[in-house]
Scaffold this active site. Structure first.
Site, PDB file in Angstrom:
ATOM      1  N   GLU A 102      -4.410  -1.515 -11.599  1.00  0.00           N
ATOM      2  CA  GLU A 102      -4.557  -2.343 -10.296  1.00  0.00           C
ATOM      3  C   GLU A 102      -5.859  -3.356 -11.591  1.00  0.00           C
ATOM      4  OE1 GLU A 102      -4.272  -2.118  -5.751  1.00  0.00           O
ATOM      5  OE2 GLU A 102      -4.590  -0.632  -6.355  1.00  0.00           O
ATOM      6  N   ASP A 121       0.990   7.930  -2.364  1.00  0.00           N
ATOM      7  CA  ASP A 121      -0.240   7.127  -2.502  1.00  0.00           C
ATOM      8  C   ASP A 121      -1.162   7.869  -2.885  1.00  0.00           C
ATOM      9  OD1 ASP A 121      -1.826   4.606  -2.818  1.00  0.00           O
ATOM     10  OD2 ASP A 121      -2.107   4.204  -0.719  1.00  0.00           O
ATOM     11  N   GLU A 155       4.003   0.563  -7.203  1.00  0.00           N
ATOM     12  CA  GLU A 155       2.591  -0.171  -7.189  1.00  0.00           C
ATOM     13  C   GLU A 155       2.150  -1.387  -8.213  1.00  0.00           C
ATOM     14  OE1 GLU A 155      -0.807  -0.993  -4.222  1.00  0.00           O
ATOM     15  OE2 GLU A 155      -0.794   1.041  -4.993  1.00  0.00           O
ATOM     16  N   GLU A 160      -2.662  -7.133  -1.212  1.00  0.00           N
ATOM     17  CA  GLU A 160      -3.481  -6.358  -0.215  1.00  0.00           C
ATOM     18  C   GLU A 160      -4.912  -6.174  -0.772  1.00  0.00           C
ATOM     19  OE1 GLU A 160      -2.961  -1.807  -0.985  1.00  0.00           O
ATOM     20  OE2 GLU A 160      -4.238  -1.753  -2.487  1.00  0.00           O
TER      21      GLU A 160
END
Length: 659
Positions: free
Chosen positions: A175, A415, A464, A470
């Site tokens: 990310e 996750d 993701e 988020e």
């Protein structure tokens, strides 16, 4: 005389070597892209587009642990070319079917083949082993050599500190926002994950990614001298320790001196270079799906895409109830009632329903009566999805999936993998296969980018691998999420769908954003959030905000809840990376058009697809006149479609139109 003879012999040997090098070229079906494969002492390829070299000769090789090198001293046993022009079904994606049209070159060498494909919008190659028995891949040579110092739009590994080793960088969440800079200015010690974009001149772009990442480590790129991006792979883990977030991760302690174990004939990942003449073309590229292994799930009738009422982002923060909100049965019944009323297919129980730090998904906290929640949802046509930490899910996968499937759970949000070495990529396939066996969906978080798994196992409904909404729970005000939102459709989305988790009802105009955990907000306008349901692709799509906030905004809630998550047809109407994008999507007889802008206000003019007749009545959500000051300001109105339309977008704004 002897010296002269020696020089003559050396010259003849040199000519012999030069003569040994051969080049085979294939072109795309439209004749505008060509790939030249040169083989002899080494194996390289180059790409031209519209007569211009966009990739200079770049090496391709695999080195095995026994010293064998595929891609050196290449002697071709057989060369073949085939042309394919067909159409494939593409359920749960941006369109119902996809044309699959390409020219493929296969070069057969001793122990391995090289397959190269030329599409009208890109090039891909892969190694295919014909070797018997077991062997290790010590490393793979993947490099992209560019004719000049090109500009790259890339996601570096986040949380990098100077001196952090590659091994430390391999442990990451995939990310980050994008950095734009020439290759010569990139940090050579810092890894970038995929996909990334290279500007190859004259408005042309190359998006680099990989497909079919099965039982093989993922690819990172690092800058090198000479306008090169060089591939790097995580080594094979030797020892892994339980640790990380709530003891739910596997932390690599020692590694082997090779990147992958292999056995017998197998194919390796496709190295993909998507090509476009403008940004709009790039956002419409389907190669990540087309190159993927076809579905291994025979019956997909049970797979149900849809929307999800999500609890974690809004911190279970509801009001006007007579119970204490939180991770408990009463709160989830409230979420189910909200979902049922608005025809939302799922409610997720995110982290907290299982006992913390036990890494045991069969230990449920006393505040949760899971069977009661599942049954309550079933009565109201709302399915339940469970969050699961990687370590807990992996340690007892078969038993966990079977147990919760029998209870009536519909899927898992898995996750905190945060790695992509070979052991981890194998986990993704095992998880997908096991979930499919028990008719369960899988949504991977803490995950690397999708690389074709959504086609091979269509029950893998989302990934993701994106710095989604988020992050607005904690991001500093200098994070430019508006630019990022206008980059994603051209870069990350090229790899496949993303669980971005949009839908915020608290919206901050420029200068008003701040991080708030329990009542988080988005940057940009309300209509920007609505538009993200069209510009971004998520077959399993979250409504991130609190039911309380949605109930206070019924017009927007009704609009979001009605938007499909998979489509019959998609057109990217216009756009420029990092600035704006407008996308049109059709499901049945209904069209949706959505557009977003960065922090620049703009009037966007676009031409509707041919399937939309002029004179139709449409509902338009657009930024209100004061949206530049108060992000929640919007206007809902009825408009008449024209072949060409113009909409004004506020700074950080957007629009949503339903036809």
């Amino acid at each position: 005389m002897k010296k002269l003879l020696s020089l003559l012999v050396l010259a003849l040997l040199s000519l012999s070597v030069m003569a040994a090098d051969k080049t085979t070229t294939i072109t795309s079906p439209d004749g505008k892209i060509s790939v030249a494969v040169n083989y002899g002492l080494s194996l390289t390829y180059s790409i031209t587009m519209d007569g211009k070299t966009v990739l200079a000769p770049s090496p391709m090789a695999m080195t095995l642990a026994n010293g064998t090198v595929w891609g050196e001293n290449c002697k071709v046993k057989k060369t073949s070319v085939r042309k394919v022009n067909t159409t494939i079904d593409s359920p749960f994606t941006r369109q119902a079917t996809m044309p699959d049209v390409f020219t493929e070159l296969t070069l057969q060498f001793r122990g391995y083949n090289l397959e190269v494909r030329a599409y009208n919008d890109g090039v891909a190659y892969r190694f295919v082993s014909t070797t018997k028995g077991k062997y290790e891949v010590k490393n793979e040579t993947v490099a992209y050599n560019f004719p000049t110092d090109q500009t790259v739009i890339n996601p570096y590994i986040r949380d990098y500190k100077k001196g952090k080793t590659y091994q430390q960088q391999y442990y990451n969440s995939f990310e980050n926002t994008y950095t734009t800079q020439p290759i010569s200015q990139m940090d050579q010690q810092r890894l970038s994950f995929l996909p990334l974009i290279v500007n190859v001149g004259e408005g042309k772009r190359m998006c680099i990614t990989e497909v079919n990442l099965e039982s093989y480590p993922g690819l990172y790129l690092a800058a090198r001298e000479g306008n090169q991006l060089c591939g790097v792979n995580a080594p094979y883990p030797k020892t892994v320790r339980q640790g990380g977030h709530n003891m739910l991760q596997g932390e690599v302690q020692e590694v082997e001196d090779y990147i992958a174990k292999a056995e017998g004939p197998r194919s390796f990942p496709w190295r993909v270079a998507m090509l476009s003449r403008n940004d709009k073309e790039l956002a419409a590229n389907n190669l990540s799906y087309l190159l993927a292994t076809p579905s291994r799930v025979t019956d997909i009738s049970w797979i149900r895409p849809g929307k999800v009422a999500w609890d974690w982002w809004n911190d279970w923060n509801i009001k006007d109830v007579d119970f204490r909100a939180g991770v408990n049965t009463e709160t989830y019944k409230y979420y189910i009632d909200f979902a049922s009323k608005n025809h939302i297919e799922y409610v997720i129980l995110d982290e907290g329903w299982a006992v913390n730090k036990k890494a045991d998904l069969l230990q449920i906290i006393p505040e949760i009566n899971l069977q009661e929640i599942i049954d309550y949802g079933k009565q109201r046509n709302v399915g339940i999805i469970l969050w699961a930490g990687y370590y807990a899910f992996n340690r007892d996968m078969e038993n966990v999936v079977k147990h919760f499937a029998e209870m009536g759970v519909k899927g898992f949000k898995i996750d905190f993998m945060d790695r992509d070495d070979q052991q981890m990529t194998e986990f993704y396939y095992r998880a997908a296969q096991t979930c499919a066996k028990y008719h369960m969906l899988a949504d991977f978080h803490g995950a690397f980018k999708p690389s074709g798994l959504v086609r091979t196992y269509p029950n893998v409904i989302n990934f993701e691998g994106v710095a989604g909404l988020e992050n607005m729970k904690w991001a500093s005000a200098d994070v430019d999420q508006m630019e990022y939102d206008c980059q994603l459709p051209f870069i990350r989305q090229a790899a496949g769908p993303m669980d971005y988790t949009q839908g915020a009802m608290i919206n901050a105009a420029r200068g008003n954003y701040r991080a708030v955990n329990s009542e988080p907000m988005s940057q940009g306008t309300r209509c920007h959030q609505l538009a993200l349901y069209i510009t971004l692709e998520s077959p399993l799509n979250m409504l991130c905000d609190s039911p309380t906030n949605y109930l206070a905004n019924p017009e927007c809630t009704e609009a979001i809840a009605a938007i499909p998550t998979v489509w019959d047809e998609t057109h990217v109407l216009c756009g420029e990376i990092g600035k704006y994008v407008v996308t049109a999507r059709r499901k049945g007889n209904t069209w949706y058009v959505g557009g977003t802008t960065n922090w620049d206000a703009r009037d966007i003019t676009f031409t509707l697809p041919e399937g939309i007749a002029a004179g139709k009545q449409a509902v338009l959500f657009r930024d209100g006149i004061n949206a530049d000051r108060k992000g929640e300001d919007y206007k809902r109105e009825t408009v008449t479609t024209q072949s060409t339309m113009t909409v004004h977008l506020a700074p950080g704004g957007g629009f949503l139109m339903k036809i």
